[in-house]
Design a protein around this motif. Structure first.
Motif, mmCIF file in Angstrom:
data_model
loop_
_atom_site.group_PDB
_atom_site.id
_atom_site.type_symbol
_atom_site.label_atom_id
_atom_site.label_comp_id
_atom_site.label_asym_id
_atom_site.label_seq_id
_atom_site.Cartn_x
_atom_site.Cartn_y
_atom_site.Cartn_z
ATOM 1 N N VAL A 85 0.916 -1.213 -0.012
ATOM 2 C CA VAL A 85 0.191 -0.080 -0.041
ATOM 3 C C VAL A 85 0.851 1.322 0.099
ATOM 4 N N SER A 86 1.772 1.293 0.760
ATOM 5 C CA SER A 86 2.789 2.541 0.910
ATOM 6 C C SER A 86 3.554 2.601 -0.596
ATOM 7 N N PHE A 87 3.987 1.385 -0.973
ATOM 8 C CA PHE A 87 4.704 1.560 -2.213
ATOM 9 C C PHE A 87 3.794 2.268 -3.165
ATOM 10 N N VAL A 88 2.285 1.641 -3.656
ATOM 11 C CA VAL A 88 1.499 2.155 -4.334
ATOM 12 C C VAL A 88 1.068 3.630 -4.324
ATOM 13 N N PHE A 89 0.791 4.023 -3.468
ATOM 14 C CA PHE A 89 0.473 5.161 -2.984
ATOM 15 C C PHE A 89 1.654 6.410 -3.341
ATOM 16 N N THR A 90 2.908 5.803 -2.939
ATOM 17 C CA THR A 90 4.017 6.769 -3.224
ATOM 18 C C THR A 90 4.306 6.776 -4.694
ATOM 19 N N VAL A 91 4.172 5.765 -5.518
ATOM 20 C CA VAL A 91 4.536 5.859 -7.184
ATOM 21 C C VAL A 91 3.460 6.932 -7.528
ATOM 22 N N LEU A 92 2.320 6.641 -7.037
ATOM 23 C CA LEU A 92 1.246 7.588 -7.735
ATOM 24 C C LEU A 92 1.390 8.920 -7.484
ATOM 25 N N GLU A 93 1.780 9.216 -6.334
ATOM 26 C CA GLU A 93 1.944 10.617 -5.839
ATOM 27 C C GLU A 93 3.197 11.095 -6.845
ATOM 28 N N LEU A 94 4.189 10.317 -6.919
ATOM 29 C CA LEU A 94 5.448 10.791 -7.716
ATOM 30 C C LEU A 94 4.949 10.946 -9.147
ATOM 31 N N PHE A 95 4.211 10.100 -9.632
ATOM 32 C CA PHE A 95 3.608 10.138 -10.966
ATOM 33 C C PHE A 95 2.906 11.573 -11.207
ATOM 34 N N LYS A 96 1.959 11.815 -10.346
ATOM 35 C CA LYS A 96 1.331 12.959 -10.106
ATOM 36 C C LYS A 96 2.047 14.299 -10.095
ATOM 37 N N ILE A 97 3.193 14.339 -9.555
ATOM 38 C CA ILE A 97 4.060 15.464 -9.543
ATOM 39 C C ILE A 97 4.734 15.575 -10.826
ATOM 40 N N LYS A 98 5.413 14.523 -11.387
ATOM 41 C CA LYS A 98 5.761 14.417 -12.815
ATOM 42 C C LYS A 98 4.950 14.730 -13.788
ATOM 43 N N THR A 99 3.758 14.606 -13.633
ATOM 44 C CA THR A 99 2.816 14.816 -14.635
ATOM 45 C C THR A 99 2.398 16.474 -14.654
ATOM 46 N N ASN A 100 2.521 16.803 -13.401
ATOM 47 C CA ASN A 100 2.254 18.551 -13.308
ATOM 48 C C ASN A 100 3.576 19.255 -13.777
ATOM 49 N N LYS A 101 4.719 18.635 -13.244
ATOM 50 C CA LYS A 101 6.072 19.129 -13.549
ATOM 51 C C LYS A 101 6.813 18.293 -14.400
ATOM 52 N N PRO A 102 6.659 18.109 -15.712
ATOM 53 C CA PRO A 102 7.246 17.083 -16.505
ATOM 54 C C PRO A 102 8.737 17.168 -16.412
ATOM 55 N N ILE A 137 13.703 5.879 0.451
ATOM 56 C CA ILE A 137 14.351 7.263 0.348
ATOM 57 C C ILE A 137 14.411 7.472 -1.175
ATOM 58 N N ILE A 138 13.542 8.684 -1.404
ATOM 59 C CA ILE A 138 13.344 9.275 -2.731
ATOM 60 C C ILE A 138 14.124 10.441 -2.822
ATOM 61 N N THR A 139 14.813 10.831 -3.783
ATOM 62 C CA THR A 139 15.762 11.887 -3.904
ATOM 63 C C THR A 139 15.452 12.633 -5.087
ATOM 64 N N LEU A 140 15.022 14.027 -5.058
ATOM 65 C CA LEU A 140 14.965 14.864 -6.048
ATOM 66 C C LEU A 140 15.800 15.467 -6.678
ATOM 67 N N THR A 181 10.638 17.194 -13.960
ATOM 68 C CA THR A 181 10.883 16.604 -12.360
ATOM 69 C C THR A 181 11.585 15.309 -12.682
ATOM 70 N N LYS A 182 12.515 15.145 -11.916
ATOM 71 C CA LYS A 182 13.442 13.638 -12.034
ATOM 72 C C LYS A 182 13.508 13.217 -10.715
ATOM 73 N N PHE A 183 13.137 11.953 -10.343
ATOM 74 C CA PHE A 183 13.238 11.392 -8.970
ATOM 75 C C PHE A 183 14.190 10.224 -9.164
ATOM 76 N N ILE A 184 14.972 9.880 -8.076
ATOM 77 C CA ILE A 184 15.930 8.843 -7.964
ATOM 78 C C ILE A 184 15.385 7.947 -6.654
ATOM 79 N N ILE A 185 15.157 6.861 -6.643
ATOM 80 C CA ILE A 185 15.052 6.091 -5.423
ATOM 81 C C ILE A 185 16.421 5.489 -4.938
#
Length: 419
Positions: free
Chosen positions: A201-218, A237-240, A220-224
């Protein structure tokens, strides 16, 4: 991997793994077992269509999450206290004496009756069973000594007689069991209010929130950048990819830590963290946990496993705002001051590592790093950071790793050596 390997929280390295950096939302949703929660997620994130999600190494991490979350079947049983007891016998998987729960009868949430189950005690289940009776330490002590089985039998008999004479005292508890093939393990004992918000559950919500951020700010790059995982724990730990240079020492990047412990009376949360990389070592990192005072980590949100779906979603919605706090941290950097005695900072860390009763007493590599005899006199910040970077690379228990990161954070950021 044996079943017990899934109970130990381990660091999972993705640095040299092959990846296509893509996952699809339908695959992600397959991790969610609860149909009501899955429907809620579909509606919240508009996932009626199978959406392509691009995040570095995400497919590799997904496979690892799937491995851990699909290995066991979770069974939630309502068990009356008089229908459960503990026994001591040899655990064949461990080849050592161990505690087991014997459940005479329990009923799952569909009304199916389970009888005569023997489940190995794992995590904090023994304490959760005995804590209201104030017997945890006594029962644990019975693992030592020749009369252990006799004394535990006497204890079980006394409670059986008590419940016979006092039926109104019998309470019903939620026993959360894990099953693999014919092996059972008691994960925790809770109430009906405890929701199954686990690793997946934590993983799914996290990925979808990151995807939402990338959609709004194309752009943006994340690194796990760090993953610790077990059947019941996850720390991501997810790094911007946004650098703030600290003169010639190195740079920091904003990051967040997604942490979930699904073992009894525990919580899940999202924390702002910092990733420091020195100029001398481009690959090694130090993870720092900024905090407000001695008791509270700054910029974090936590919940327990009894909240509703809306509160759960709200927790993960805070990911984007927590990324934005990096500019507030720079003034907190005690180690950045040119007036600091860096050997004194090393000593503050060593004070908590080298003592006889230290939680790190069995980690020899760590003791060697920070001892005066091994490290010598630390004359500058670069030398101190180099030692801290090496400490991060030491393989150790997950809880110890977090304590170490927290200790180093307190010393470097606030010149304090508390946990």
């Amino acid at each position: 991997m044996s079943n017990y390997d899934f109970f130990r929280t381990k660091h999972y390295s993705i640095a040299n793994t092959k990846s296509i950096d893509v996952i699809y939302s339908n695959d992600l949703l397959s991790l969610i077992k609860d149909s009501e929660l899955k429907e809620f997620i579909i509606n919240k994130y508009n996932l009626d269509k199978n959406i392509k999600i691009e995040i570095e190494k995400i497919d590799v991490i997904f496979e690892q999450i799937k491995l851990y979350t699909n290995h066991f079947e979770l069974i939630r049983l309502n068990v009356d206290e008089n229908n459960a007891k503990t026994i001591l016998e040899v655990n064949k998987e461990k080849n050592a004496p161990d505690y087991f729960f014997v459940i005479n009868e329990g009923v799952d949430e569909d009304g199916l009756i389970y009888e005569n189950i023997k489940a190995a005690a794992i995590y904090d289940s023994l304490n959760l069973f005995y804590k209201n009776r104030s017997l945890t330490q006594y029962v644990k002590s019975l693992k030592k000594g020749n009369l252990k089985n006799i004394l535990l039998d006497d204890l079980n008999n006394s409670w059986r007689n008590f419940f016979v004479n006092n039926p109104k005292e019998i309470k019903t508890k939620k026993f959360r069991l894990l099953k693999n093939k014919e092996q059972y393990y008691l994960k925790s004992i809770n109430t009906d209010f405890y929701k199954e918000y686990g690793v997946a559950v934590s993983f799914v919500f996290t990925v979808l929130e990151l995807f939402k951020i990338k959609t709004n700010k194309p752009n943006t790059k994340f690194i796990i950048s760090s993953i610790f995982i077990s059947e019941s724990k996850i720390d991501l730990i997810i790094t911007l990819d946004k650098k703030i240079q600290l003169e010639n020492y190195g740079f920091i990047k904003p990051s967040i830590s997604i942490r979930n412990e699904d073992q009894g009376n525990t919580s899940l949360g999202v924390y702002s963290t910092l990733e420091f990389i020195s100029n001398n070592s481009k690959n090694n990192k130090i993870y720092l946990y900024p905090k407000k005072d001695d008791d509270k980590i700054r910029y974090n949100k936590t919940i327990n496993h009894t909240v509703n779906k809306e509160s759960l979603a709200s927790l993960f919605s805070s990911i984007s705002e927590l990324f934005d706090h990096i500019d507030n941290f720079k003034n907190d950097f005690s180690f950045y001051s040119k007036t600091k005695n860096y050997d004194e900072l090393r000593h503050k860390i060593a004070e908590r590592i080298l003592t006889k009763n230290s939680v790190f007493k069995d980690v020899k590599e760590l003791k060697d790093l920070f001892s005066k005899d091994k490290s010598g006199h630390i004359e500058n910040l670069i030398a101190l950071l180099n030692i801290c970077e090496k400490a991060e690379l030491i393989d150790m228990d997950f809880d110890l790793k977090f304590k170490l990161r927290y200790l180093i954070s307190n010393v470097l950021l606030y010149n304090k050596n508390n946990f």
